[in-house]
Design an enzyme around this catalytic site. Structure first.
Site, PDB file in Angstrom:
ATOM      1  N   ILE A  32     -31.219  -1.189  66.156  1.00 19.95           N
ATOM      2  CA  ILE A  32     -31.301  -2.531  66.132  1.00 19.95           C
ATOM      3  C   ILE A  32     -29.831  -3.161  66.765  1.00 19.95           C
ATOM      4  O   ILE A  32     -30.139  -3.942  67.335  1.00 19.95           O
ATOM      5  CB  ILE A  32     -31.734  -3.132  64.900  1.00 19.95           C
ATOM      6  CG1 ILE A  32     -33.172  -2.503  64.516  1.00 19.95           C
ATOM      7  CG2 ILE A  32     -31.921  -4.769  64.866  1.00 19.95           C
ATOM      8  CD1 ILE A  32     -33.674  -2.758  63.066  1.00 19.95           C
ATOM      9  N   LYS A  88     -21.215   7.509  70.532  1.00 20.03           N
ATOM     10  CA  LYS A  88     -22.175   6.582  69.914  1.00 20.03           C
ATOM     11  C   LYS A  88     -21.915   5.211  70.152  1.00 20.03           C
ATOM     12  O   LYS A  88     -22.627   4.389  69.843  1.00 20.03           O
ATOM     13  CB  LYS A  88     -21.692   6.863  68.536  1.00 20.03           C
ATOM     14  CG  LYS A  88     -22.074   7.967  67.607  1.00 20.03           C
ATOM     15  CD  LYS A  88     -22.042   7.765  66.006  1.00 20.03           C
ATOM     16  CE  LYS A  88     -22.981   8.846  65.265  1.00 20.03           C
ATOM     17  NZ  LYS A  88     -23.044   8.498  63.995  1.00 20.03           N
ATOM     18  N   SER A 138     -35.098  -6.467  54.960  1.00 16.46           N
ATOM     19  CA  SER A 138     -36.060  -5.691  55.570  1.00 16.46           C
ATOM     20  C   SER A 138     -37.424  -6.322  54.693  1.00 16.46           C
ATOM     21  O   SER A 138     -37.142  -6.858  53.551  1.00 16.46           O
ATOM     22  CB  SER A 138     -36.160  -4.211  55.086  1.00 16.46           C
ATOM     23  OG  SER A 138     -37.384  -3.727  55.136  1.00 16.46           O
ATOM     24  N   TYR A 143     -35.869   4.110  49.570  1.00 18.32           N
ATOM     25  CA  TYR A 143     -35.045   3.334  50.866  1.00 18.32           C
ATOM     26  C   TYR A 143     -35.155   1.896  50.656  1.00 18.32           C
ATOM     27  O   TYR A 143     -34.503   1.145  50.515  1.00 18.32           O
ATOM     28  CB  TYR A 143     -35.548   3.773  52.281  1.00 18.32           C
ATOM     29  CG  TYR A 143     -35.399   2.810  52.987  1.00 18.32           C
ATOM     30  CD1 TYR A 143     -34.001   2.513  53.744  1.00 18.32           C
ATOM     31  CD2 TYR A 143     -36.441   1.985  53.864  1.00 18.32           C
ATOM     32  CE1 TYR A 143     -33.801   1.393  54.777  1.00 18.32           C
ATOM     33  CE2 TYR A 143     -36.169   0.834  54.635  1.00 18.32           C
ATOM     34  CZ  TYR A 143     -34.955   0.772  55.181  1.00 18.32           C
ATOM     35  OH  TYR A 143     -34.819  -0.201  56.038  1.00 18.32           O
ATOM     36  N   LYS A 187     -32.734  -1.398  49.783  1.00 15.70           N
ATOM     37  CA  LYS A 187     -32.735  -2.608  50.451  1.00 15.70           C
ATOM     38  C   LYS A 187     -32.672  -3.893  49.740  1.00 15.70           C
ATOM     39  O   LYS A 187     -32.391  -4.867  49.698  1.00 15.70           O
ATOM     40  CB  LYS A 187     -33.975  -2.452  51.719  1.00 15.70           C
ATOM     41  CG  LYS A 187     -33.779  -1.641  52.578  1.00 15.70           C
ATOM     42  CD  LYS A 187     -32.362  -1.907  53.467  1.00 15.70           C
ATOM     43  CE  LYS A 187     -32.266  -3.120  54.307  1.00 15.70           C
ATOM     44  NZ  LYS A 187     -31.177  -3.049  55.187  1.00 15.70           N
ATOM     45  N   VAL A 244     -39.710  -1.580  62.873  1.00 18.53           N
ATOM     46  CA  VAL A 244     -39.129  -2.201  64.134  1.00 18.53           C
ATOM     47  C   VAL A 244     -39.288  -0.813  65.068  1.00 18.53           C
ATOM     48  O   VAL A 244     -39.200   0.093  65.022  1.00 18.53           O
ATOM     49  CB  VAL A 244     -37.616  -2.590  64.037  1.00 18.53           C
ATOM     50  CG1 VAL A 244     -37.028  -2.764  65.284  1.00 18.53           C
ATOM     51  CG2 VAL A 244     -37.412  -3.370  63.017  1.00 18.53           C
ATOM     52  N   PHE A 284     -48.822  -1.084  58.058  1.00 15.82           N
ATOM     53  CA  PHE A 284     -47.437  -1.906  58.119  1.00 15.82           C
ATOM     54  C   PHE A 284     -47.415  -2.842  59.177  1.00 15.82           C
ATOM     55  O   PHE A 284     -48.169  -2.959  60.110  1.00 15.82           O
ATOM     56  CB  PHE A 284     -46.584  -0.674  58.806  1.00 15.82           C
ATOM     57  CG  PHE A 284     -46.354   0.754  58.168  1.00 15.82           C
ATOM     58  CD1 PHE A 284     -45.740   0.810  56.706  1.00 15.82           C
ATOM     59  CD2 PHE A 284     -46.586   1.786  58.819  1.00 15.82           C
ATOM     60  CE1 PHE A 284     -45.772   2.201  56.087  1.00 15.82           C
ATOM     61  CE2 PHE A 284     -46.598   3.288  57.965  1.00 15.82           C
ATOM     62  CZ  PHE A 284     -46.258   2.956  56.578  1.00 15.82           C
TER      63      PHE A 284
END
Ligand code: NDP
Length: 340
Positions: A14, A41, A126, A161, A165, A192, A226
């Site tokens: 993102i 990277k 999120s 996870y 968040k 996403v 989702f």
């Protein structure tokens, strides 16, 4: 001349779209990476900077190192904090997810406090900070998840996870309320999807699409719902918040759909090219074989076959977001993966 913006996680899936958008608009982007010597990277962003008005500065900082962002924040007007691991399978949830998310957020916001220049911080949270399991909607007597909810069902042992968040976002609001130099604006994207500018991200977004295309769910999908949103819309929402008045949290989702319907969007474009699922696995089967897909029994019980809804009206009304249709998002993502 445009302002200087600090971006954490700018080399990620993102983040790189956010950095691209800022460079195109002429900002000076101060991007932090963990290891500056790993040029592969972020080289693709240096190329984008060369072709655009903006300037790209690469700084080194680690979420886990106290004071790591202090120097980079000095002289910046705003911070876009995207860096946080988005990995579902980890060995140690505390060390691998919660610490970088929560300590990282504290370190970045403390750098904002010390900078004397930062006036705005945009945090990439999120929908995982809004809810944990699909069943939360029913348990909380909601017809839709809104920006008012905080995830109360995730923990270190169950959906760590999501736990990382919600803990990180709560920490951010706590720190923001203790000062008055900068304002905090939060973006809460759903899952996403869409093309990637780089090819080395470990993001679950990329993994999910690779799994579908590689035939991992060909014997049957899990009926999991989702929200989905295009990566370019997520980047636009960040930049809108940076440049305009915005406040609070913002759920981003073009729609909610299950994995089978998502796969059907791929099938509609690419016919039989990929071994896509043709049906859903029954819930009882998933309870037995779910571990093969990394799904615990508790996860299956509280999520499979349970639809969810999001209220996305704030993103449309306040951020003026026109969502990219999921069909286009899927097509652009598959085309980009095929071209790699
Ligand atoms: P990526 O894995 O592509 O990006 C994560 C970024 O965080 C990378 O730039 C990575 O840097 C950086 N990072 C991770 N650990 C550290 C650390 N210890 N110190 C410094 N930087 C670190 O994931 P995404 O782009 O998908 O995710 C970006 C953000 O968006 C995350 O906060 C994620 O939670 C959030 N999000 C993502 C969604 C999605 O569906 N993808 C949905 C909702 C929110 P490095 O290159 O060094 O590893």
């Amino acid at each position: 001349m445009k302002n200087t913006v600090l971006v954490t996680g700018g080399s990620g899936y993102i983040g790189s779209w956010v950095v691209k958008g800022l460079l195109e608009k002429g900002y000076t982007v101060r991007m932090t990476v963990r290891d500056k010597s790993k040029k592969e990277k972020y080289e693709f962003l240096t190329d984008i900077a060369d072709k655009n008005k903006g300037e790209l500065e690469i700084w080194e900082a680690d979420l886990l190192k106290k004071g790591s962002f202090d120097e980079a924040a000095v002289g910046c007007d705003s911070i876009l904090h995207l860096a946080s691991p988005f990995i579902l399978n980890v060995k140690d949830a505390q060390l691998d997810l919660v610490d970088p998310a929560v300590k990282g957020t504290s370190n970045v916001l403390e750098a904002a406090n010390k900078s004397n220049s930062v006036r705005k911080v945009i945090l990439t949270s999120s929908v995982a900070a809004i809810y944990g399991d699909a069943i939360d909607m029913k348990n909380q007597h909601l017809s839709k998840f809104t920006e008012n909810e905080f995830n109360t069902s995730s923990s270190l042992d169950h959906l760590p996870y999501s736990f990382s968040k919600v803990q990180a976002e709560k920490k951010a609001w706590e720190i923001a309320k203790q000062q008055s130099s900068w304002e905090l604006i939060v973006v809460n994207p759903s899952f996403v999807m869409g093309p990637s500018l780089e090819s080395i991200s470990k993001s679950e977004s990329i993994k999910f699409m690779r799994n579908i295309l590689s035939g991992k769910f060909k014997s049957g999908a899990a009926e999991l719902y989702f929200g989905y949103v295009d990566v370019r819309d997520v980047a636009s929402a960040h930049i809108y918040c940076l440049e305009n008045k915005a406040e609070g949290r913002h759920i981003l989702a073009e729609r909610v759909t299950d994995i089978l319907s998502f796969s059907n969007l791929i099938e509609a474009e690419y016919k039989d090219k990929y071994k896509l699922p043709k049906s859903n696995n029954p819930k009882w089967v998933l309870s037995l074989i779910g571990s093969f897909f990394g799904l615990s029994r508790k996860f299956v019980k509280n999520n499979v076959g349970i639809p969810i809804q999001f209220d996305t009206s704030k993103s449309i009304e306040k951020l003026h977001l026109t969502y990219t249709p999921l069909q286009q998002t899927v097509r652009d993502m598959v085309d980009q993966m095929e071209s790699q």
